[in-house]
Write an enzyme that holds these catalytic residues in place. Structure first.
Site, PDB file in Angstrom:
ATOM      1  N   LYS A  60       0.828  -1.218   0.000  1.00  0.00           N
ATOM      2  CA  LYS A  60       0.000   0.000   0.000  1.00  0.00           C
ATOM      3  C   LYS A  60       0.855   1.258   0.000  1.00  0.00           C
ATOM      4  CE  LYS A  60      -0.566   0.413   5.028  1.00  0.00           C
ATOM      5  NZ  LYS A  60       0.250   1.646   5.108  1.00  0.00           N
ATOM      6  N   ASP A  61       2.141   1.125   0.397  1.00  0.00           N
ATOM      7  CA  ASP A  61       3.034   2.276   0.443  1.00  0.00           C
ATOM      8  C   ASP A  61       3.909   2.406  -0.794  1.00  0.00           C
ATOM      9  OD1 ASP A  61       2.154   3.028   2.990  1.00  0.00           O
ATOM     10  OD2 ASP A  61       3.605   1.731   3.990  1.00  0.00           O
ATOM     11  N   ARG A  98      -7.510   8.971   1.590  1.00  0.00           N
ATOM     12  CA  ARG A  98      -8.585   8.024   1.242  1.00  0.00           C
ATOM     13  C   ARG A  98      -9.560   7.876   2.407  1.00  0.00           C
ATOM     14  NH1 ARG A  98      -9.155   2.928   2.933  1.00  0.00           N
ATOM     15  NH2 ARG A  98      -7.111   3.136   3.920  1.00  0.00           N
ATOM     16  N   ARG A  99      -9.035   7.723   3.614  1.00  0.00           N
ATOM     17  CA  ARG A  99      -9.902   7.596   4.785  1.00  0.00           C
ATOM     18  C   ARG A  99     -10.645   8.906   5.060  1.00  0.00           C
ATOM     19  NH1 ARG A  99      -5.081   4.588   8.026  1.00  0.00           N
ATOM     20  NH2 ARG A  99      -5.607   2.429   7.513  1.00  0.00           N
ATOM     21  N   ARG A 143       0.725  11.486  11.967  1.00  0.00           N
ATOM     22  CA  ARG A 143       1.791  10.687  11.376  1.00  0.00           C
ATOM     23  C   ARG A 143       2.454   9.847  12.450  1.00  0.00           C
ATOM     24  NH1 ARG A 143       4.240  12.105   6.962  1.00  0.00           N
ATOM     25  NH2 ARG A 143       4.886   9.933   7.076  1.00  0.00           N
ATOM     26  N   VAL A 161       2.150   2.965  13.952  1.00  0.00           N
ATOM     27  CA  VAL A 161       0.857   2.670  14.574  1.00  0.00           C
ATOM     28  C   VAL A 161       0.931   2.735  16.095  1.00  0.00           C
ATOM     29  CG1 VAL A 161      -0.878   0.869  14.926  1.00  0.00           C
ATOM     30  CG2 VAL A 161      -0.002   1.331  12.635  1.00  0.00           C
ATOM     31  N   ARG A 220       0.941   6.325  17.157  1.00  0.00           N
ATOM     32  CA  ARG A 220      -0.384   6.951  17.035  1.00  0.00           C
ATOM     33  C   ARG A 220      -1.292   6.535  18.187  1.00  0.00           C
ATOM     34  NH1 ARG A 220      -1.858   5.852  10.675  1.00  0.00           N
ATOM     35  NH2 ARG A 220       0.300   5.771   9.981  1.00  0.00           N
ATOM     36  N   CYS A 235       0.403  10.679  -4.180  1.00  0.00           N
ATOM     37  CA  CYS A 235       0.212  10.313  -2.769  1.00  0.00           C
ATOM     38  C   CYS A 235      -0.971  11.018  -2.121  1.00  0.00           C
ATOM     39  CB  CYS A 235       1.488  10.585  -1.971  1.00  0.00           C
ATOM     40  SG  CYS A 235       1.892  12.333  -1.779  1.00  0.00           S
TER      41      CYS A 235
END
Length: 332
Positions: free
Chosen positions: A93-94, A143-144, A161, A164, A167, A265
């Site tokens: 995905k990156d 997208r989210r 940023r 995970v 965050r 991006c």
């Protein structure tokens, strides 16, 4: 000793096989998994995991300012082309769709796809539906943001940023400004955090009128890709043994669509390929404007023997519906 084992052990008789990865906890877990898979195929091989600090993990702002998603991989690409590592591990995905792979390299394997759902993690385990208007949702994904704006326009989103676990630490801070985060469920799986309260969002797109918050995944969601130098025949043979053909077909369909859309991006593009119960390959694609107020969507089915044709068909339909204008709007 089988021929592959003999060839690979001979190639790495004096030096370990070096696996290049980002420095995040998640990346190290993924690379350790790759090392375990290789060890099963080639018992006795010496493996070294080589963490590389990448620009995107240090940059707090918009990825477009440092080259987009390519910033996740450029330092690792240099290590690969410079023969400082032998295999590069990437979350697909990156991997950008508008930037060519490093010259002389290719993806030799895609591992079986993990869960592709997004999840909502809230402060204090408050149900997502009960978050009051104006609540701040942390997500770094355009997208989210676009899809949340469709289903919950009363909420605010802000870029957050970091890895995970970082965050989640921000969410848990006593005075956190965030009411919730949207994350990939596979992140919780790989970090061993599935016991943390979360709500799984459905993959199937639902309109605002249906009242169901859904989240179509990004191209490449849940897939680890293994990249190597084309000239390194023993490593490429090894990766071919690790490759999962069905996942590879799905990725080719998705990334063909992404490439033909020429997204960058900051383009809210979603796409997901899967195999239907009757054995066909299906591909669903969407392109949004930044706030989700306009979007186009397309779905098509085809044979697994030609996934690129399926990706091209969905991309052509999206472009016919005006995807180019939506993507152009995100460059402003």
């Amino acid at each position: 000793m089988n021929p592959l084992t003999e060839v690979v052990l001979d190639r790495f008789s004096e030096t370990p096989l070096r696996i290049g990865t980002r420095t995040s906890t998640m990346a190290k877990i993924q690379s350790s998994h790759v090392a375990e898979l290789i060890t099963r195929l080639v018992p006795g091989i010496a493996i070294e995991i080589v963490p590389t600090q990448v620009s995107a993990d240090l940059w707090p702002g918009d990825l477009a300012e440092i080259g987009g998603k390519g910033a996740f991989s450029k330092e690792i690409d240099r290590a690969l082309t410079g023969a400082r590592i032998d295999i590069a591990v990437h979350c697909m995905k990156d991997v950008p769709g508008d930037v060519p792979l490093a010259e002389g390299t290719a993806f030799g394997a895609y591992l079986p796809r993990d869960d592709v759902h997004d999840v909502v993690v809230t402060r204090g385990d408050v149900p997502f539906a009960d978050l009051p208007p104006g609540s701040l949702i942390g997500t770094s994904s355009v997208r989210r943001h676009a899809q949340l704006s469709i289903h919950r326009p009363d909420l605010r989103t802000e870029r957050i940023r970091g890895n995970v676990d970082t965050r989640l630490n921000h969410l848990d801070e006593k005075d956190s400004k965030y009411a919730a985060l949207v994350l990939a469920r596979t992140s919780l799986i790989r970090l061993g955090l599935l016991d943390r309260h979360h709500e799984v969002l459905p993959l199937e797109f639902h309109s605002a009128e249906e009242g169901i918050v859904s989240m179509v995944p990004p191209v490449g969601a849940g897939v680890i890709g293994l990249q190597a130098r084309n000239s390194d025949t023993p490593v490429m043979r090894l990766l071919d043994e690790l490759n999962h053909p069905l996942t590879a077909s799905h990725i080719l369909a998705e990334r063909t669509m992404l490439h033909l859309l020429s997204g960058h991006c900051n383009s809210p593009i979603a796409g997901h390929a899967s195999t239907t119960p009757d054995g066909q390959m299906g591909l669903f694609g969407m392109v949004f404007n930044p706030d989700g107020s306009a979007f186009v969507r397309s779905q098509a089915w085809g044979d697994h023997s030609d996934p690129a044709a399926l990706g091209a068909r969905v991309a052509a339909d999206l472009l016919h519906q005006g995807a180019r204008n939506l993507i152009a709007a995100t460059r402003k």
